[in-house]
Design an enzyme around this catalytic site. Structure first.
Site, mmCIF file in Angstrom:
data_model
loop_
_atom_site.group_PDB
_atom_site.id
_atom_site.type_symbol
_atom_site.label_atom_id
_atom_site.label_comp_id
_atom_site.label_asym_id
_atom_site.label_seq_id
_atom_site.Cartn_x
_atom_site.Cartn_y
_atom_site.Cartn_z
ATOM 1 N N CYS A 105 0.828 -1.202 0.000
ATOM 2 C CA CYS A 105 0.000 0.000 0.000
ATOM 3 C C CYS A 105 0.862 1.251 0.000
ATOM 4 O O CYS A 105 2.062 1.206 0.233
ATOM 5 C CB CYS A 105 -0.958 0.004 1.188
ATOM 6 N N CYS A 106 0.214 2.367 -0.265
ATOM 7 C CA CYS A 106 0.948 3.607 -0.483
ATOM 8 C C CYS A 106 0.806 4.569 0.680
ATOM 9 O O CYS A 106 0.953 5.777 0.537
ATOM 10 C CB CYS A 106 0.458 4.268 -1.773
ATOM 11 N N GLY A 107 0.507 4.076 1.851
ATOM 12 C CA GLY A 107 0.357 4.956 2.993
ATOM 13 C C GLY A 107 1.572 4.939 3.886
ATOM 14 O O GLY A 107 2.696 5.014 3.430
ATOM 15 N N ARG A 177 4.683 1.587 -5.134
ATOM 16 C CA ARG A 177 5.536 2.637 -5.696
ATOM 17 C C ARG A 177 6.997 2.410 -5.340
ATOM 18 O O ARG A 177 7.888 2.540 -6.178
ATOM 19 C CB ARG A 177 5.106 4.010 -5.143
ATOM 20 N N ARG A 205 2.424 9.569 -6.437
ATOM 21 C CA ARG A 205 2.636 10.693 -5.536
ATOM 22 C C ARG A 205 4.071 10.688 -5.025
ATOM 23 O O ARG A 205 4.644 9.632 -4.749
ATOM 24 C CB ARG A 205 1.664 10.578 -4.361
#
Length: 270
Positions: A105-107, A177, A205
């Protein structure tokens, strides 16, 4: 060999109606790194270029200084293991020897891990004199988008490329990412390709973790079609990295170190 995509039957709602159709879904695959026979980390990724991913992750986390530190590396794809034997480990302390699960995940899932030892591994790149015109920034992003075939089919991956002024030199994609960047870095470490003269072009991002990873690679310019975060901008100013975001429809924003972006072309050498 594991596939990056699979086809599934789904129900779609469109134009006021529900109907059955097929859709292409990206694969999510966990790979556990066994470092000197001990479980070190589990990465959740897209199952291609796994060796590059492992090398890039270990180099980025300062477990290895170079490819020569690796005595043996083999991928046990069926069980989801990457077996790595290294000569020396450059870990800070014993807490890094405990197994970690790194999600796709991207958090915030990776940030706590990054900031423990980043002070020793980030690079200041303010001295690197790469220059780009606005047209070159837009062209490099357009080229990344054109080559993003898996994203076009699935919409479920991020894309990253290392470029120079002549164009794209290496491209990788992943559901994570950070994984896409590790795959780039691992290939370069394995093949002794310098990265400090390259431009990082990225679909996602620009978060603080991405900014830190780019600095570890030595990249002084990040081009993205998306936005940076406040912390990423703060770090980019401290490290001398040029961040360019929202490259879309012939426009973009320069957030830091705009001196590398100019509408004046470099003079040709006679």
């Amino acid at each position: 060999m594991l596939q990056n995509e699979t086809n599934l039957s789904i129900t779609r709602f469109q134009n006021g109606e529900l109907w059955e159709t097929d859709d292409t879904i990206v694969t999510e695959f966990p790979i556990t790194i066994k470092l000197n026979q001990e479980e070190f980390a589990t990465l959740v990724c897209t199952p291609e270029y796994l060796e590059d991913l492992v090398i890039g992750f270990l180099a980025s986390e300062h477990v290895i200084k170079g490819y020569s530190d690796i005595e043996d590396l083999w991928i046990e794809e069926g069980r989801g293991f990457a077996h790595v034997t290294v000569k020396n480990t450059h870990l800070l302390n014993d807490q890094f020897r405990s197994k970690r699960y790194i999600t796709s995940c991207c958090g915030m899932s990776r940030q706590g891990f990054y900031f423990v030892n980043d002070a020793l591994t980030v690079k200041k790149v303010g001295h690197i004199k790469i220059s780009l015109t606005p047209a070159e920034c837009i062209e490099l992003m357009d080229n990344l988008q054109k080559e993003a075939e898996t994203f076009k089919r699935t919409g479920g991956v991020h894309n990253a490329a290392l470029c120079d002024k002549t164009g794209m030199q290496l491209m990788r994609m992943d559901i994570g990412r950070h994984n896409a960047l590790d795959k780039l870095f691992g290939y370069c470490v394995k093949n002794s390709i310098p990265t400090d003269d390259k431009i990082l072009v990225f679909s996602g991002r620009i978060s603080s973790e991405i900014l830190i990873k780019a600095s570890k690679m030595g990249c002084s310019v990040i081009l993205s079609k998306s936005a940076p975060t406040e912390l990423a901008i703060e770090l980019a100013n401290k490290l001398g990295i040029t961040t360019v975001g929202f490259i879309r429809n012939e426009s973009f924003n320069i957030y830091t170190n705009d001196w590398r972006i100019s509408d004046r072309k470099e003079p040709e050498l006679s």
